[in-house]
Every structure is written in structure tokens, then in C-alpha cells.
Design a protein around this motif. Structure first.
Motif, PDB file in Angstrom:
ATOM      1  N   GLY A 344     -80.480  28.610 -93.229  1.00  0.00           N
ATOM      2  CA  GLY A 344     -80.162  27.797 -92.061  1.00  0.00           C
ATOM      3  C   GLY A 344     -79.457  26.511 -92.429  1.00  0.00           C
ATOM      4  N   ILE A 345     -79.930  25.851 -93.482  1.00  0.00           N
ATOM      5  CA  ILE A 345     -79.280  24.619 -93.940  1.00  0.00           C
ATOM      6  C   ILE A 345     -77.870  24.915 -94.444  1.00  0.00           C
ATOM      7  N   ALA A 346     -77.710  26.014 -95.176  1.00  0.00           N
ATOM      8  CA  ALA A 346     -76.378  26.377 -95.677  1.00  0.00           C
ATOM      9  C   ALA A 346     -75.405  26.602 -94.524  1.00  0.00           C
ATOM     10  N   SER A 347     -75.881  27.251 -93.471  1.00  0.00           N
ATOM     11  CA  SER A 347     -75.014  27.507 -92.320  1.00  0.00           C
ATOM     12  C   SER A 347     -74.569  26.197 -91.678  1.00  0.00           C
ATOM     13  N   LEU A 348     -75.462  25.223 -91.579  1.00  0.00           N
ATOM     14  CA  LEU A 348     -75.092  23.936 -91.009  1.00  0.00           C
ATOM     15  C   LEU A 348     -74.122  23.172 -91.902  1.00  0.00           C
ATOM     16  N   GLU A 350     -72.042  24.229 -93.997  1.00  0.00           N
ATOM     17  CA  GLU A 350     -70.726  24.869 -94.079  1.00  0.00           C
ATOM     18  C   GLU A 350     -69.909  24.680 -92.804  1.00  0.00           C
ATOM     19  N   ASN A 351     -70.543  24.132 -91.774  1.00  0.00           N
ATOM     20  CA  ASN A 351     -69.865  23.910 -90.502  1.00  0.00           C
ATOM     21  C   ASN A 351     -68.980  22.661 -90.612  1.00  0.00           C
ATOM     22  N   GLU A 352     -67.717  22.784 -90.240  1.00  0.00           N
ATOM     23  CA  GLU A 352     -66.782  21.673 -90.389  1.00  0.00           C
ATOM     24  C   GLU A 352     -67.164  20.462 -89.538  1.00  0.00           C
ATOM     25  N   GLY A 353     -67.899  20.676 -88.474  1.00  0.00           N
ATOM     26  CA  GLY A 353     -68.264  19.570 -87.609  1.00  0.00           C
ATOM     27  C   GLY A 353     -69.563  18.880 -87.983  1.00  0.00           C
ATOM     28  N   VAL A 354     -70.164  19.282 -89.094  1.00  0.00           N
ATOM     29  CA  VAL A 354     -71.470  18.746 -89.501  1.00  0.00           C
ATOM     30  C   VAL A 354     -71.352  18.092 -90.866  1.00  0.00           C
ATOM     31  N   PHE A 380     -70.757  19.259 -81.020  1.00  0.00           N
ATOM     32  CA  PHE A 380     -71.996  19.938 -80.645  1.00  0.00           C
ATOM     33  C   PHE A 380     -71.773  20.791 -79.396  1.00  0.00           C
ATOM     34  N   LEU A 381     -71.102  20.233 -78.417  1.00  0.00           N
ATOM     35  CA  LEU A 381     -70.853  20.969 -77.182  1.00  0.00           C
ATOM     36  C   LEU A 381     -69.935  22.164 -77.400  1.00  0.00           C
ATOM     37  N   ALA A 382     -69.061  22.087 -78.391  1.00  0.00           N
ATOM     38  CA  ALA A 382     -68.094  23.157 -78.631  1.00  0.00           C
ATOM     39  C   ALA A 382     -68.664  24.303 -79.456  1.00  0.00           C
ATOM     40  N   ASP A 383     -69.826  24.124 -80.075  1.00  0.00           N
ATOM     41  CA  ASP A 383     -70.327  25.130 -81.015  1.00  0.00           C
ATOM     42  C   ASP A 383     -71.789  25.465 -80.701  1.00  0.00           C
ATOM     43  N   PRO A 384     -72.054  26.541 -79.965  1.00  0.00           N
ATOM     44  CA  PRO A 384     -73.427  26.900 -79.612  1.00  0.00           C
ATOM     45  C   PRO A 384     -74.332  27.170 -80.816  1.00  0.00           C
ATOM     46  N   SER A 385     -73.736  27.499 -81.974  1.00  0.00           N
ATOM     47  CA  SER A 385     -74.569  27.774 -83.149  1.00  0.00           C
ATOM     48  C   SER A 385     -75.356  26.540 -83.596  1.00  0.00           C
ATOM     49  N   LEU A 386     -74.905  25.353 -83.208  1.00  0.00           N
ATOM     50  CA  LEU A 386     -75.597  24.138 -83.603  1.00  0.00           C
ATOM     51  C   LEU A 386     -76.922  23.958 -82.840  1.00  0.00           C
ATOM     52  N   THR A 403     -73.455   7.213 -72.407  1.00  0.00           N
ATOM     53  CA  THR A 403     -74.674   7.773 -71.827  1.00  0.00           C
ATOM     54  C   THR A 403     -74.386   8.997 -70.961  1.00  0.00           C
ATOM     55  N   ALA A 404     -73.185   9.099 -70.417  1.00  0.00           N
ATOM     56  CA  ALA A 404     -72.848  10.283 -69.633  1.00  0.00           C
ATOM     57  C   ALA A 404     -72.884  11.535 -70.499  1.00  0.00           C
ATOM     58  N   GLN A 405     -72.504  11.381 -71.773  1.00  0.00           N
ATOM     59  CA  GLN A 405     -72.511  12.555 -72.649  1.00  0.00           C
ATOM     60  C   GLN A 405     -73.940  12.965 -73.035  1.00  0.00           C
ATOM     61  N   ILE A 406     -74.876  12.043 -72.971  1.00  0.00           N
ATOM     62  CA  ILE A 406     -76.273  12.425 -73.197  1.00  0.00           C
ATOM     63  C   ILE A 406     -76.683  13.486 -72.186  1.00  0.00           C
ATOM     64  N   ALA A 407     -76.389  13.233 -70.912  1.00  0.00           N
ATOM     65  CA  ALA A 407     -76.728  14.206 -69.871  1.00  0.00           C
ATOM     66  C   ALA A 407     -75.995  15.523 -70.096  1.00  0.00           C
ATOM     67  N   GLN A 408     -74.741  15.433 -70.521  1.00  0.00           N
ATOM     68  CA  GLN A 408     -73.965  16.642 -70.767  1.00  0.00           C
ATOM     69  C   GLN A 408     -74.581  17.470 -71.887  1.00  0.00           C
ATOM     70  N   ILE A 409     -75.015  16.799 -72.957  1.00  0.00           N
ATOM     71  CA  ILE A 409     -75.662  17.503 -74.065  1.00  0.00           C
ATOM     72  C   ILE A 409     -76.945  18.176 -73.589  1.00  0.00           C
ATOM     73  N   LEU A 410     -77.778  17.447 -72.872  1.00  0.00           N
ATOM     74  CA  LEU A 410     -79.045  18.011 -72.401  1.00  0.00           C
ATOM     75  C   LEU A 410     -78.811  19.204 -71.479  1.00  0.00           C
ATOM     76  N   GLU A 411     -77.823  19.112 -70.612  1.00  0.00           N
ATOM     77  CA  GLU A 411     -77.519  20.230 -69.717  1.00  0.00           C
ATOM     78  C   GLU A 411     -77.102  21.477 -70.494  1.00  0.00           C
ATOM     79  N   SER A 412     -76.501  21.287 -71.657  1.00  0.00           N
ATOM     80  CA  SER A 412     -75.999  22.429 -72.430  1.00  0.00           C
ATOM     81  C   SER A 412     -77.099  23.186 -73.166  1.00  0.00           C
ATOM     82  N   LEU A 413     -78.288  22.604 -73.270  1.00  0.00           N
ATOM     83  CA  LEU A 413     -79.349  23.201 -74.072  1.00  0.00           C
ATOM     84  C   LEU A 413     -80.047  24.333 -73.338  1.00  0.00           C
ATOM     85  N   GLN A 414     -80.580  25.271 -74.106  1.00  0.00           N
ATOM     86  CA  GLN A 414     -81.459  26.295 -73.561  1.00  0.00           C
ATOM     87  C   GLN A 414     -82.862  25.713 -73.373  1.00  0.00           C
TER      88      GLN A 414
END
Length: 517
Positions: A344-348, A350-354, A380-386, A403-414
Motif C-alpha cells: 500500500g505504501i509503495a502504491s502511494l 509511486e503516485n506522481e501526485g503524492v 486527490f479529487l482526480a485520483d480515486p485510488s488515493l 475552505t470550499a475545497q474541504i467540502a468538495q473533498i468530503l463529498e467525494s469520499l465513500q
């Protein structure tokens, strides 16, 4: 330790055996454990079915005493149970002593719940023979147990979520016989705990099929247990893949049954601006303490943290990195879990955005090294694997632009087991706007705390929308867990002489009831 398994309280053996594994070394422990045969698994389910009608109608005081007798039997074996659990899980003695206390505390909580009687849900609509245009018959309802329950031991709580854990305690409290499949990493611990339950069954003169314990070194037997027609519900704590597999088996049966599975959660933590400005270093250190506690092997581990970019976040990150760099590798529950954590750590990484912000010492084949990673809100919003859970001592920080993006991030979560807000009074308006989102996403919402701690109480909810659990209406911790294993039945115009005691006019069990004229 004789290495047997328990079918209806009787010790059984087979020609096929396996050994426990020492978590710290990955080496086999002395002693062989018998693998439950398919015939004995079927016998355990049949005995549970035969015990059901007697056990489900035991008086509340009888079941409450039974639960307390189990707790006492566990305490008498505490030294041996904790010693074996230390070897099989790699968890320290202090943690396991506390977990054993939680296990016995759960049993005694459910004893109190059974005595209080609210679980029975007795409701009476009195007959209205003169009502026009149609009379109303006498109507009475109560909750009855669903039937024998299959319980699966968990890897990360060898006591509190395993053989005598919350699923077993709540099922027995409801009046359901239980067949437990021991976790393959804890054969010795499971047998010691199972023997305590079997002893309590005998002491309380209950049917032998009230409890059985089956053992195997892998996971194949779980499907056969869930598929058996005597089993009417399932309690499971573990991986998403494991929970989904059992749900598929349960759904494919001629009679589908519910699987109450607690599976996967990344438990978001949000640092709101005023709180972050007021106590950034303190929050950074507490965050690392939470994510690395017992190698991060909690279903409520803070897997992501969300905060707004700026100088206050920089101060938080500096404190968190300093704290995490000092975290040594810790023994993980099994070599398999350690290997999965590394992947799991290796996958993260290796991600260009992390990016890796901080790293404790590297892990080993049995130990996990702590990691702190960071990404931006857009990535984070562009990559569901995160959003995938990494089970172990790591966490991903999501830097948001506003702060608007906080709500956007939370809405994107399962769905999540928990969601946490760190806030000061100036943050209240923003927190209030986020609360409706969190209510839709999580089963427990915290303020100014950390999710790695679950109180066993009457109001606790340890559940949440999928994939945190398979059924967001339920909890696997706390008094409300009993309701998973009950269902309502209505009795219309049944003569008092043949009504069950819970519904008789004399109310011999003194259960609380709601009556309507």
C-alpha cells in the motif's frame, strides 16, 4: 493446550493440523491445532439450530447471568489468554490487558441491556371491539432472535472483536446461538477464550449447541459456514474483500441472510482554520500519536487529514514530521498484514501526485515503518485510488486551496466509520455547514479528538455507509448492536394463555412495554 476445536462445547480433533505463528518473528509456535472437518462444521450448525428454540426463550435473567459467567470465566484465564495473544498478535501486554477488560465489559454491558428489556420492543395495541366502522383486534409485537449466528474473529482485536467479542456478546444477548470461526492468526487465543464460553454454557445449564468454535489455517471454511442453512445472520470485522466475499455467499443462498460486515474506512480528519492557527504543533504531535498507535492497526485509524494550505499548516507539518521521524518500526499483526502494508505504501509513493513528507525507520518482514505522505486537493479529487485504505502506521495529508475545497473533498469520499473536526469557536459556522455532509458519510462524528478510541456504551455507533460497513443502519459496538440479531413479530388476537411471557397481560418478565388504547 490440547489443540482441539469445540463443537457444542465438546472438544474435537482431526487428522489435519496447523500451527500458530509468532507475529514478531513469523515463525511457527509450538503445538498443533486440529483443523475442523466439514462434518463437524455442519454438526456445529445443526446443534446451534437445535439449541435455538430453547435458548431464545430463556428468561432475560438467565441470559444476563450467562453473559456475566462468561466474563468471570475469561478473567480466571486472563494470564494465559493475554500471554498467548501477545505471541500471536505482537500486541503488548498492556494493550491486551485493556482489551480483555473491554471484552468482559462488553459482556457485562449486554447483561445489563438484557435485564433492562428495551431490546424486546414490546408494543401493545389494545383491542377496540366497539370501534366503527371496523373493530380493532388485540395486537401485540415483540422482537425475537433471528436464529444461529456465524461470527468471524478479527485480526486486529484478538479479544474484543473475536471469539467472545462484541458480535458474540450481542448475539448471545439477543438469544441467538453462535458458531465462531476463529481467526487463523489466533488459534491458541481463540481456543482459550472458547473454552471459557463452553464452561459458562455448562455452568448455566444451557443447550450444548449454544456455542461452537471452528478452526482452520486459512479462510475457505468461512464460505461453508455462511452457506449452511441453519445460519441466519453473520457478524464480520475485516477487509473489504473478505466482507464482500461473505456477502456474496449469503446473497446466493436459497434463503439469503444479512451479513453485518465492518470493512474499510479512512476516517477523515479536518483541521479547521481557527483551530489550526491556535494549536498547530500540538495537533501535529497528537495526529502522529494517533496514526501510529499500535502500528496503526485500527479500523478507525486517521487515514487522511484535510487542511488549508498556509503558514499554519506548515507549522503543523513541521511538528508532525518531527514526531513521525522518531516512530520506530512496530510489529504488525501478521507477516501478511505487514506485506500488504508495504504494498500500500509503495502504491502511494509511486503516485506522481503524492510526496513522502516523513518516514520512520524502514520496516521488516514483520514490522511496519511509519510514513507521512501529502497530496494536493486537486490531485486527490482526480485520483480515486488515493481514497483506498492502507492498513498500518501511515496517513495522507490533503492540502486544500480554500475552505470550499474541504467540502468538495468530503463529498467525494465513500462511507466512513468516523469523521473528525478540529475546531475553535470561530470555526463553528464552517463546521455547521460541513456537518450535514459528515452525517451522510460517517457513523460517528468527533470534535477535537482522534478517532482511534471506541467507547463501549449505549449511544456508541461503530458503523457507517458502505464500504465502512455492509449495513449503515447498524453498529457493531455498543448496546444497539443487539438489534442486528432481532426481528419483529406481531401477534393478533392470540389468547393470553398461549402468548409468550414477554406479551402476557401479567408481564411476568417485567419488561418495559408501550401500550395504546
Amino acid at each position: 493446550m490440547d489443540g482441539s476445536y469445540l463443537i457444542g462445547g465438546q472438544r474435537r480433533t482431526s487428522a489435519q493440523t496447523f500451527q500458530g505463528i509468532e507475529a514478531a518473528t513469523g515463525q511457527a509456535l509450538p503445538g498443533d491445532f486440529a483443523v475442523t472437518t466439514p462434518e463437524d462444521l455442519a454438526l456445529a450448525c445443526t446443534l446451534a439450530e437445535q439449541a435455538f428454540d430453547h435458548f431464545r426463550e430463556t428468561a432475560p435473567e438467565t441470559r444476563a447471568t450467562f453473559l456475566e459467567t462468561i466474563a468471570t470465566a475469561l478473567e480466571k484465564r486472563s494470564e494465559a489468554i493475554v500471554a498467548r495473544a501477545m505471541l500471536e498478535s505482537g500486541l503488548p501486554q498492556g494493550r491486551l490487558n485493556g482489551e480483555l477488560g473491554r471484552t468482559t465489559g462488553q459482556l457485562r454491558l449486554f447483561a445489563s441491556v438484557v435485564r433492562e428489556g428495551d431490546w424486546a420492543g414490546v408494543v401493545i395495541d389494545k383491542a377496540l371491539p366497539e370501534r366503527a366502522p371496523l373493530p380493532r383486534p388485540d395486537l401485540r409485537s415483540r422482537q425475537i432472535p433471528v436464529g444461529p449466528v456465524a461470527v468471524f474473529g478479527a485480526s486486529n482485536f484478538p479479544l474484543a472483536f473475536s471469539v467472545a467479542g462484541g458480535d458474540t456478546a450481542s448475539a448471545l444477548a439477543a438469544g441467538c446461538p453462535v458458531v465462531v470461526k476463529a481467526h487463523p492468526a489466533h488459534p491458541g487465543t481463540s481456543l482459550l477464550v472458547g473454552q471459557a464460553i463452553a464452561e459458562a454454557v455448562e455452568q448455566c445449564s444451557l443447550p450444548s449447541g449454544t456455542f461452537s468454535l471452528i478452526q482452520e489455517p486459512g479462510y475457505a471454511m468461512g464460505s461453508a459456514l455462511v452457506a449452511h442453512p441453519a445460519i441466519k445472520a453473520v457478524g464480520f470485522t475485516g477487509s473489504r474483500s473478505g466482507g464482500l466475499a461473505l456477502m456474496a455467499v449469503a446473497a446466493a443462498r436459497a434463503e439469503p441472510i444479512p451479513v453485518y460486515a465492518e470493512m474499510s474506512s479512512i476516517n477523515p480528519v479536518v483541521l479547521l482554520p481557527a483551530a489550526l492557527a491556535a494549536r498547530a504543533p500540538e495537533l501535529g504531535r497528537a495526529y502522529v500519536a494517533s496514526l501510529s498507535l499500535f502500528a496503526g492497526q485500527f479500523c478507525t485509524n486517521p487515514g487522511i487529514l484535510i487542511a488549508q494550505t498556509g503558514p499554519d499548516l506548515d507549522r503543523f507539518l513541521a511538528a508532525a514530521c518531527e514526531a513521525l521521524n522518531a516512530v520506530p518500526p512496530q510489529v504488525m499483526l501478521t507477516p501478511g498484514i505487514a506485506s500488504a502494508y508495504d504494498r500500500g505504501i509503495a502504491s502511494l509513493t509511486e503516485n506522481e501526485g503524492v510526496q513522502v513528507l516523513a518516514a520512520g525507520a524502514d520496516g521488516t518482514a514483520t514490522c511496519g515503518g511509519a510514513r507521512l505522505l501529502v497530496t494536493d486537493g486537486n490531485d486527490f479529487l482526480a485520483d480515486p485510488s488515493l481514497t483506498h485504505e492502507v492498513f498500518g502506521p501511515s496517513s495522507l495529508i490533503v492540502r486544500v486551496r480554500d475552505t470550499a475545497q474541504i467540502a468538495q473533498i468530503l463529498e467525494s469520499l465513500q462511507g466512513q466509520l468516523t469523521a473528525t473536526l478540529h475546531l475553535d469557536e470561530a470555526d463553528y459556522p464552517l463546521a455547521a455547514s460541513l456537518l450535514p455532509i459528515l452525517e451522510r458519510k460517517a457513523g460517528r462524528i468527533l470534535a477535537n479528538g482522534w478517532p482511534t478510541g471506541v467507547e463501549v456504551s449505549r449511544s456508541m455507533v461503530h458503523g457507517g455507509p458502505f464500504p465502512a460497513t455492509s449495513d449503515p443502519r447498524t453498529t457493531s459496538v455498543g448496546a444497539m448492536a443487539i438489534h442486528r440479531f432481532l426481528r419483529p413479530v406481531c401477534y393478533q388476537a392470540i389468547p393470553d394463555a398461549i402468548l409468550p411471557p414477554a406479551l402476557k397481560a401479567s408481564n411476568p418478565q417485567n419488561l418495559p412495554r408501550r401500550e395504546f388504547d
